[in-house]
Write a protein that holds these residues in place. Sequence first.
Motif, short mmCIF file in Angstrom:
data_model
loop_
_atom_site.label_atom_id
_atom_site.label_comp_id
_atom_site.label_asym_id
_atom_site.label_seq_id
_atom_site.Cartn_x
_atom_site.Cartn_y
_atom_site.Cartn_z
N LYS A 1 0.83 -1.21 0.00
CA LYS A 1 0.00 0.00 0.00
C LYS A 1 0.87 1.26 0.00
O LYS A 1 0.55 2.23 -0.69
N VAL A 2 1.95 1.24 0.77
CA VAL A 2 2.86 2.38 0.80
C VAL A 2 3.51 2.56 -0.58
O VAL A 2 3.60 3.67 -1.10
N ALA A 3 3.93 1.45 -1.19
CA ALA A 3 4.55 1.52 -2.52
C ALA A 3 3.56 2.07 -3.54
O ALA A 3 3.91 2.90 -4.38
N ASN A 4 2.29 1.62 -3.46
CA ASN A 4 1.26 2.13 -4.38
C ASN A 4 1.02 3.62 -4.16
O ASN A 4 0.85 4.38 -5.12
N ALA A 5 1.00 4.04 -2.89
CA ALA A 5 0.78 5.45 -2.58
C ALA A 5 1.93 6.31 -3.12
O ALA A 5 1.70 7.37 -3.71
N VAL A 6 3.16 5.83 -2.94
CA VAL A 6 4.32 6.57 -3.45
C VAL A 6 4.26 6.67 -4.97
O VAL A 6 4.50 7.74 -5.54
N GLU A 7 3.91 5.57 -5.63
CA GLU A 7 3.80 5.58 -7.09
C GLU A 7 2.72 6.55 -7.55
O GLU A 7 2.91 7.30 -8.50
N SER A 8 1.59 6.55 -6.85
CA SER A 8 0.50 7.47 -7.19
C SER A 8 0.95 8.92 -7.02
O SER A 8 0.66 9.77 -7.87
N LEU A 9 1.68 9.20 -5.94
CA LEU A 9 2.17 10.56 -5.72
C LEU A 9 3.15 10.99 -6.81
O LEU A 9 3.09 12.13 -7.28
N GLU A 10 4.01 10.10 -7.22
CA GLU A 10 4.96 10.42 -8.29
C GLU A 10 4.22 10.71 -9.60
O GLU A 10 4.56 11.65 -10.31
N MET A 11 3.20 9.91 -9.89
CA MET A 11 2.41 10.15 -11.11
C MET A 11 1.68 11.49 -11.03
O MET A 11 1.63 12.24 -12.01
N LEU A 12 1.13 11.80 -9.86
CA LEU A 12 0.44 13.08 -9.69
C LEU A 12 1.40 14.26 -9.81
O LEU A 12 1.03 15.30 -10.37
N LYS A 13 2.61 14.10 -9.31
CA LYS A 13 3.62 15.16 -9.45
C LYS A 13 3.95 15.39 -10.92
O LYS A 13 4.06 16.53 -11.37
N MET A 14 4.12 14.29 -11.66
CA MET A 14 4.42 14.42 -13.09
C MET A 14 3.27 15.10 -13.83
O MET A 14 3.48 15.98 -14.66
N GLU A 15 2.05 14.70 -13.48
CA GLU A 15 0.88 15.31 -14.11
C GLU A 15 0.79 16.80 -13.77
O GLU A 15 0.49 17.63 -14.63
N ALA A 16 1.08 17.15 -12.52
CA ALA A 16 1.05 18.56 -12.10
C ALA A 16 2.10 19.36 -12.87
O ALA A 16 1.83 20.49 -13.29
N ASP A 17 3.29 18.78 -13.05
CA ASP A 17 4.33 19.46 -13.83
C ASP A 17 3.88 19.70 -15.27
O ASP A 17 4.08 20.78 -15.83
N LEU B 1 0.82 19.90 -16.34
CA LEU B 1 -0.25 20.91 -16.33
C LEU B 1 0.31 22.32 -16.13
O LEU B 1 -0.18 23.27 -16.73
N ARG B 2 1.36 22.45 -15.31
CA ARG B 2 1.99 23.76 -15.14
C ARG B 2 2.59 24.24 -16.45
O ARG B 2 2.47 25.40 -16.83
N GLU B 3 3.26 23.32 -17.16
CA GLU B 3 3.86 23.67 -18.45
C GLU B 3 2.78 24.07 -19.46
O GLU B 3 2.92 25.05 -20.18
N GLU B 4 1.69 23.31 -19.48
CA GLU B 4 0.61 23.63 -20.40
C GLU B 4 -0.03 24.97 -20.03
O GLU B 4 -0.35 25.78 -20.91
N ASN B 5 -0.18 25.22 -18.75
CA ASN B 5 -0.74 26.48 -18.29
C ASN B 5 0.13 27.65 -18.72
O ASN B 5 -0.36 28.68 -19.20
N THR B 6 1.44 27.50 -18.59
CA THR B 6 2.38 28.55 -19.02
C THR B 6 2.24 28.79 -20.52
O THR B 6 2.18 29.94 -20.97
N ARG B 7 2.18 27.69 -21.29
CA ARG B 7 2.04 27.83 -22.74
C ARG B 7 0.73 28.52 -23.10
O ARG B 7 0.70 29.43 -23.94
N LEU B 8 -0.35 28.14 -22.43
CA LEU B 8 -1.65 28.76 -22.72
C LEU B 8 -1.67 30.24 -22.32
O LEU B 8 -2.27 31.07 -23.01
N LYS B 9 -1.00 30.58 -21.22
CA LYS B 9 -0.93 32.00 -20.83
C LYS B 9 -0.18 32.81 -21.88
O LYS B 9 -0.58 33.92 -22.22
#
Length: 66
Positions: free
Chosen positions: A12-28, A30-38
Amino acid sequence: MSIELFNQLEQKVANAVESLEMLKMEADELREENTRLKQEHQEWERRLTGLLEKFRELESSETSVS
């Protein structure tokens, strides 16, 4: 704590860490896309302002000719 419970917790801890890493990548991404759209929005705004200024110039030249 039995070894089975420990293994489940570890998974469960390994799954949570993996999910957090995926969410961080997705957030990055989205930040890049937001910058491009701005930047794109600023470019459209600049172009629109230029067109509106040209229309104002046409209107004032028409008024001064009349």
